[in-house]
Write a protein that holds these residues in place. Structure first.
Motif, short mmCIF file in Angstrom:
data_model
loop_
_atom_site.label_atom_id
_atom_site.label_comp_id
_atom_site.label_asym_id
_atom_site.label_seq_id
_atom_site.Cartn_x
_atom_site.Cartn_y
_atom_site.Cartn_z
N GLN A 1 0.85 -1.19 0.00
CA GLN A 1 0.00 0.00 0.00
C GLN A 1 0.89 1.25 0.00
OE1 GLN A 1 -3.60 0.16 2.34
NE2 GLN A 1 -3.44 -2.01 2.86
N PHE A 2 0.61 2.13 -0.95
CA PHE A 2 1.41 3.35 -1.12
C PHE A 2 0.53 4.57 -0.97
CE2 PHE A 2 3.23 0.03 -3.82
CZ PHE A 2 4.56 0.03 -3.43
N ASN B 1 2.95 18.42 0.09
CA ASN B 1 2.17 17.54 0.96
C ASN B 1 0.73 17.36 0.48
OD1 ASN B 1 2.21 15.81 3.24
ND2 ASN B 1 1.13 17.33 4.49
N LYS B 2 0.52 17.47 -0.82
CA LYS B 2 -0.80 17.24 -1.39
C LYS B 2 -0.86 15.85 -2.01
CE LYS B 2 -1.84 22.09 -2.48
NZ LYS B 2 -2.20 23.05 -3.55
N LYS B 3 -1.99 15.17 -1.85
CA LYS B 3 -2.17 13.84 -2.42
C LYS B 3 -2.21 13.94 -3.95
CE LYS B 3 -4.77 12.35 1.65
NZ LYS B 3 -6.07 11.89 2.18
N VAL B 4 -1.58 12.98 -4.61
CA VAL B 4 -1.43 13.03 -6.06
C VAL B 4 -2.30 11.97 -6.72
CG1 VAL B 4 0.17 12.83 -7.99
CG2 VAL B 4 0.91 13.93 -5.87
N LYS B 5 -3.12 12.41 -7.66
CA LYS B 5 -3.96 11.51 -8.44
C LYS B 5 -3.28 11.24 -9.80
CE LYS B 5 -8.39 11.32 -10.87
NZ LYS B 5 -9.66 12.05 -11.20
N GLY B 6 -3.38 9.99 -10.27
CA GLY B 6 -2.87 9.67 -11.60
C GLY B 6 -1.43 9.23 -11.66
N ALA B 7 -0.83 8.93 -10.50
CA ALA B 7 0.56 8.42 -10.48
C ALA B 7 0.54 6.90 -10.66
CB ALA B 7 1.24 8.79 -9.17
N ASN B 8 1.25 6.40 -11.65
CA ASN B 8 1.28 4.96 -11.93
C ASN B 8 2.47 4.31 -11.21
OD1 ASN B 8 0.66 2.47 -13.09
ND2 ASN B 8 1.88 2.87 -14.92
N VAL B 9 2.18 3.60 -10.11
CA VAL B 9 3.22 2.96 -9.31
C VAL B 9 3.51 1.58 -9.91
CG1 VAL B 9 3.90 2.20 -7.01
CG2 VAL B 9 2.35 4.16 -7.27
N LYS B 10 4.80 1.30 -10.21
CA LYS B 10 5.15 0.06 -10.90
C LYS B 10 6.11 -0.79 -10.04
CE LYS B 10 6.72 2.36 -14.40
NZ LYS B 10 7.33 2.68 -15.70
N LEU B 11 5.72 -2.06 -9.85
CA LEU B 11 6.57 -3.02 -9.13
C LEU B 11 6.89 -4.21 -10.02
CD1 LEU B 11 4.85 -3.26 -5.60
CD2 LEU B 11 6.73 -1.76 -6.30
N SER C 1 1.28 -3.15 -11.47
CA SER C 1 1.21 -1.69 -11.30
C SER C 1 -0.19 -1.27 -10.86
CB SER C 1 1.58 -0.97 -12.60
OG SER C 1 0.65 -1.27 -13.63
N LYS C 2 -0.27 -0.04 -10.38
CA LYS C 2 -1.54 0.54 -9.95
C LYS C 2 -1.46 2.05 -10.05
CE LYS C 2 -5.67 0.28 -8.01
NZ LYS C 2 -6.83 -0.44 -8.62
N VAL C 3 -2.55 2.67 -10.57
CA VAL C 3 -2.62 4.13 -10.67
C VAL C 3 -3.35 4.69 -9.46
CG1 VAL C 3 -3.47 6.07 -12.05
CG2 VAL C 3 -2.59 4.02 -13.19
N SER C 4 -2.77 5.70 -8.86
CA SER C 4 -3.36 6.28 -7.65
C SER C 4 -4.64 7.06 -7.98
CB SER C 4 -2.35 7.20 -6.96
OG SER C 4 -2.02 8.29 -7.81
N PRO C 5 -5.69 6.90 -7.17
CA PRO C 5 -6.92 7.68 -7.35
C PRO C 5 -6.80 9.04 -6.68
CG PRO C 5 -7.21 6.08 -5.60
CD PRO C 5 -5.82 5.88 -6.14
N ALA D 1 -2.38 3.91 -3.56
CA ALA D 1 -2.35 2.83 -4.54
C ALA D 1 -2.07 1.51 -3.83
CB ALA D 1 -1.28 3.10 -5.60
N LYS D 2 -2.89 0.50 -4.15
CA LYS D 2 -2.76 -0.82 -3.49
C LYS D 2 -2.43 -1.87 -4.54
CE LYS D 2 -5.46 -4.07 -0.67
NZ LYS D 2 -6.78 -4.31 0.01
#
Length: 208
Positions: free
Chosen positions: A116-117, A124-134, A146-150, A155-156
């Protein structure tokens, strides 16, 4: 004497007289000249008034031509400069928080991992649309996830592996930042070691 005689009063002369006569003759009054006259005539002729010139005229003509007005060039029209163009600097984003959990399934035959990211920017603002890749690797097999943050910026990512295949190595190939942002791994949350998660000195994590 008053009587007429057959004798002429004087010998004939071969010189022409200066006075014109009233009688026309077939003889030209003078020899023709090959030199053109300077005065224009009313009658058109087939002869050009002057020789054509190979020099271009400075005045444009009304008739369009198929010929280009100048030779094409391969040179650029502008000289490049060493100065960069002005650009707006991107706002840095990073993994503000990361948690990892492992769940045993099928009596120990499988393990389920959940990452969970929380993605935030430097303000310090939450970011929408960031694609986290593992990527997780077992043996010679590597699988990307991968998962894109809402809107929440969270992102989970979950995946399941078979324990008989051995340990699991988990790494990150980065985060694709939305427009106007840039990912900075050195700002990431410090998970377990004394370095940011998935940064150069903590590039991967190994789980049995």
């Amino acid at each position: 004497t008053d009587e007429p005689t057959n004798e002429p009063s004087s010998l004939p002369s071969t010189e022409p007289t200066l006075e014109p006569t009233d009688e026309p003759t077939n003889e030209p009054s003078s020899s023709p000249s090959t030199e053109p006259t300077l005065e224009p005539t009313d009658e058109p002729t087939n002869e050009p008034s002057s020789l054509p010139s190979t020099e271009p005229t400075l005045e444009p003509t009304d008739e369009p031509t198929n010929e280009p007005s100048s030779e094409p060039t391969n040179e650029p029209t502008l000289i490049p400069t060493d100065e960069p163009t002005a650009s707006v600097s991107a706002t840095a984003i990073f993994i503000q928080k990361m948690t990892i959990s492992k769940k045993v399934l099928s009596k120990g035959k499988k393990h389920k991992f959940t990452f969970q990211f929380t993605i935030k920017d430097e303000k310090n603002k939450k970011v929408k649309g960031a694609n986290v890749k593992l990527e997780y690797r077992q043996g010679n097999n590597t699988t990307p996830v991968s998962k894109v943050s809402p809107t929440s910026g969270k992102a989970k990512i979950s995946f399941t592996v078979k324990t008989k295949k051995g340990s699991v190595t988990i790494s990150s190939s980065g985060i694709d930042a939305p427009v106007g942002y840039a990912y900075d791994m050195d700002l990431n949350h410090k998970y377990s070691d004394d370095c940011p998660a998935f940064s150069e000195n903590c590039a991967s994590y190994v789980f049995d």
